[in-house]
Design an enzyme around this catalytic site. Structure first.
Site, PDB file in Angstrom:
ATOM      1  N   LYS A   1       0.858  -1.301  -0.093  1.00 60.63           N
ATOM      2  CA  LYS A   1       0.099  -0.059   0.005  1.00 60.63           C
ATOM      3  C   LYS A   1       0.929   1.127  -0.024  1.00 60.63           C
ATOM      4  CE  LYS A   1      -4.424   0.745   0.314  1.00 60.63           C
ATOM      5  NZ  LYS A   1      -5.486  -0.022  -0.542  1.00 60.63           N
TER       6      LYS A   1
HETATM    7  P1  NAD Z   1     -12.903   7.258  -4.427  1.00 61.70           P
HETATM    8  O1  NAD Z   1     -12.041   7.965  -4.078  1.00 61.70           O
HETATM    9  O2  NAD Z   1     -13.325   7.034  -6.015  1.00 61.70           O
HETATM   10  O3  NAD Z   1     -14.372   7.523  -3.760  1.00 61.70           O
HETATM   11  C1  NAD Z   1     -14.475   7.548  -2.220  1.00 61.70           C
HETATM   12  C2  NAD Z   1     -15.933   8.144  -1.847  1.00 61.70           C
HETATM   13  O4  NAD Z   1     -16.011   8.039  -0.392  1.00 61.70           O
HETATM   14  C3  NAD Z   1     -16.254   9.318  -2.725  1.00 61.70           C
HETATM   15  O5  NAD Z   1     -17.547   9.398  -3.036  1.00 61.70           O
HETATM   16  C4  NAD Z   1     -15.964  10.202  -1.462  1.00 61.70           C
HETATM   17  O6  NAD Z   1     -16.935  11.297  -1.411  1.00 61.70           O
HETATM   18  C5  NAD Z   1     -16.473   9.306  -0.318  1.00 61.70           C
HETATM   19  N1  NAD Z   1     -16.372   9.766   0.982  1.00 61.70           N
HETATM   20  C6  NAD Z   1     -14.998  10.406   1.471  1.00 61.70           C
HETATM   21  N2  NAD Z   1     -15.067  10.731   2.631  1.00 61.70           N
HETATM   22  C7  NAD Z   1     -16.316  10.412   3.028  1.00 61.70           C
HETATM   23  C8  NAD Z   1     -16.829  10.282   4.494  1.00 61.70           C
HETATM   24  N3  NAD Z   1     -16.152  10.909   5.426  1.00 61.70           N
HETATM   25  N4  NAD Z   1     -18.206   9.663   4.631  1.00 61.70           N
HETATM   26  C9  NAD Z   1     -18.978   9.388   3.529  1.00 61.70           C
HETATM   27  N5  NAD Z   1     -18.219   9.363   2.374  1.00 61.70           N
HETATM   28  C10 NAD Z   1     -16.935   9.898   2.121  1.00 61.70           C
HETATM   29  O7  NAD Z   1     -12.487   6.054  -3.861  1.00 61.70           O
HETATM   30  P2  NAD Z   1     -12.628   4.414  -4.104  1.00 61.70           P
HETATM   31  O8  NAD Z   1     -11.698   4.064  -4.965  1.00 61.70           O
HETATM   32  O9  NAD Z   1     -14.059   4.317  -4.346  1.00 61.70           O
HETATM   33  O10 NAD Z   1     -12.391   3.635  -2.679  1.00 61.70           O
HETATM   34  C11 NAD Z   1     -13.215   3.642  -1.686  1.00 61.70           C
HETATM   35  C12 NAD Z   1     -13.022   2.559  -0.779  1.00 61.70           C
HETATM   36  O11 NAD Z   1     -12.779   1.325  -1.345  1.00 61.70           O
HETATM   37  C13 NAD Z   1     -11.640   2.819   0.086  1.00 61.70           C
HETATM   38  O12 NAD Z   1     -11.574   2.252   1.185  1.00 61.70           O
HETATM   39  C14 NAD Z   1     -10.670   1.809  -0.841  1.00 61.70           C
HETATM   40  O13 NAD Z   1      -9.472   1.371  -0.208  1.00 61.70           O
HETATM   41  C15 NAD Z   1     -11.586   0.524  -1.360  1.00 61.70           C
HETATM   42  N6  NAD Z   1     -11.145  -0.068  -2.231  1.00 61.70           N
HETATM   43  C16 NAD Z   1     -11.110   0.526  -3.434  1.00 61.70           C
HETATM   44  C17 NAD Z   1     -10.647  -0.368  -4.512  1.00 61.70           C
HETATM   45  C18 NAD Z   1     -10.518   0.271  -6.100  1.00 61.70           C
HETATM   46  O14 NAD Z   1     -10.404  -0.623  -6.817  1.00 61.70           O
HETATM   47  N7  NAD Z   1     -10.820   1.535  -6.236  1.00 61.70           N
HETATM   48  C19 NAD Z   1     -10.399  -1.885  -4.472  1.00 61.70           C
HETATM   49  C20 NAD Z   1     -10.514  -2.414  -3.265  1.00 61.70           C
HETATM   50  C21 NAD Z   1     -10.880  -1.643  -2.113  1.00 61.70           C
END
Ligand code: NAD
Length: 374
Positions: free
Chosen positions: A42
């Protein structure tokens, strides 16, 4: 242990080294559980991405990559998108790395790239779609008798980014009713259900989901406690905690985000009979298609969307089956551990513990077979 390390790069003002270490460990178990030939990693930069221009983000990314270029590598350490990083970030990382390592096929040094640069079809949708496949398979095993398929389920989603918005679409297509979604500015609720496409269009135009017509505004805290069948936290870590776990009303929590449930909350949910599909299983679709991208890049191929999504579906189903079958073996008491003790396990573990047992066993077995040298 199984290959190069793999994990997302996160840009967030609250990021800490402890969080990065914890997320890297999670990636180790996730890759092992999914049988992917990777170890865990990470990375991230402490910054305020929302306040930065594209120019500033590009310079930060190039600087970061320059510092990391001896660690990054197609066979050593392979970044991917995470919170507030995306295809564009991956394109900058690739370009910087490629300039510093000329003369090689470097495309598989990052995954989650734009399609034009060797990205895989289906990578953008992979995590949200994978959440849906995992939920679909889990429900089909009949543990929640009144909810054996996604169709008809009332779903609440926290986070409307890469994971949350795609998941809302995937669940909606399968006949779920998405009653609430949120982003960092707050949430929206509509009892009769939201149309994900409409919410996506509103978010594109206004930068938030809050304020959409015919919806009730709610806070992120209220959203988590809504009456629903499936709750999908898909934003930040530690959202379900000791303070609100007793108020969660979902029958099933599907962890789209990494670490959204604290250990204390996990115990409370288990005691209350609420099932949790853990992050290392539920959101593993992202790293799975990242693996497919890495394979395609080495072979200089580009698979079709159908091929990628079929492979993703069967791998997600298989992982859920493996976890579920192991869980069932504890239920009927034919688990080796139980036999040795001469008794049926007194307490049936939750699905996170089972997923971790499988992953840790695989890493342990490989470690012992390799041995310690010198
Ligand atoms: P992203 O940046 O595309 O989206 C994040 C979302 O969370 C946005 O809509 C943002 O407004 C919202 N957000 C931020 N702070 C917030 C809060 N305090 N309360 C509510 N909503 C809030 O990120 P992502 O890629 O969608 O990742 C989201 C989660 O999924 C993370 O924990 C990441 O580690 C996990 N994840 C992502 C992937 C991937 O392929 N992108 C894979 C596995 C896990």
């Amino acid at each position: 242990m199984f290959g190069p390390s793999k994990g997302g790069i996160r840009y967030h003002p609250d990021l800490t080294i402890e969080e990065v270490i914890s997320l890297a460990k999670l990636m180790t178990w996730k890759c092992a559980l999914m049988n992917l030939p990777f170890g865990g990693a990470k990375g991230g930069v402490v910054c305020y991405p929302k306040e930065l221009s594209d120019n500033e983000l590009r310079r930060i990314t190039r600087r970061f990559t320059t510092e990391m270029h001896d660690i990054f590598g197609p066979n050593t350490d392979i970044p991917a998108p995470d919170l507030y990083t995306n295809e564009q970030t991956m394109a900058w990382i690739f370009d910087t790395y490629d300039v510093l390592h000329p003369g090689y096929n470097n495309r598989h040094v990052v995954t989650g790239k734009p399609i034009e640069m060797g990205g895989s079809y289906g990578r953008h949708e992979a995590t949200g779609l994978g959440c849906m496949f995992a939920t679909e398979r889990f429900l089909s095993r009949g543990l929640i008798p009144e909810q054996q398929e996604i169709s008809g389920a009332r779903v609440v989603l926290q986070g409307f980014g890469d994971v949350g918005s795609v998941a809302s679409d995937a669940f909606h297509r399968k006949g779920a009713c998405i009653i609430a979604v949120s982003d960092s500015k707050g949430g929206i609720y509509r009892q009769e259900g939201l149309a994900p496409e409409e919410v996506q269009a509103f978010k594109r135009e206004h930068g938030t989901v809050v304020g959409m017509n015919d919806t009730m505004s709610i806070t992120n805290a209220e959203l988590l406690e809504l009456e629903c069948d499936i709750l999908i936290p898909a934003a930040l870590g530690n959202q379900i905690h000791r303070g609100n776990a007793n108020n969660i009303k979902a029958k099933l929590v599907v962890e789209g985000a990494n670490n959204p449930t604290t250990p204390a909350a996990d115990e409370i949910l288990t005691d209350r009979g609420i099932y949790v599909l853990p992050d290392i299983l539920a959101n593993a679709g992202g790293v799975t298609v990242s693996y497919y991208e890495w394979v395609q890049n080495q072979a200089n191929e580009q698979w079709t969307l159908e091929v990628v999504q079929d492979k993703l579906q069967s791998r997600m189903y298989k992982a859920v089956d493996t976890v579920f079958n192991r869980w069932q073996s504890f239920m009927v008491g034919d688990e080796e551990f139980g036999k040795k003790e001469g008794k049926v396990s007194e307490q049936v573990p939750d699905f996170r513990s089972i997923s971790l047992i499988i992953a840790i066993e695989r890493v342990a077995r490989a470690t012992l077979m390799r041995g310690i040298w010198p």
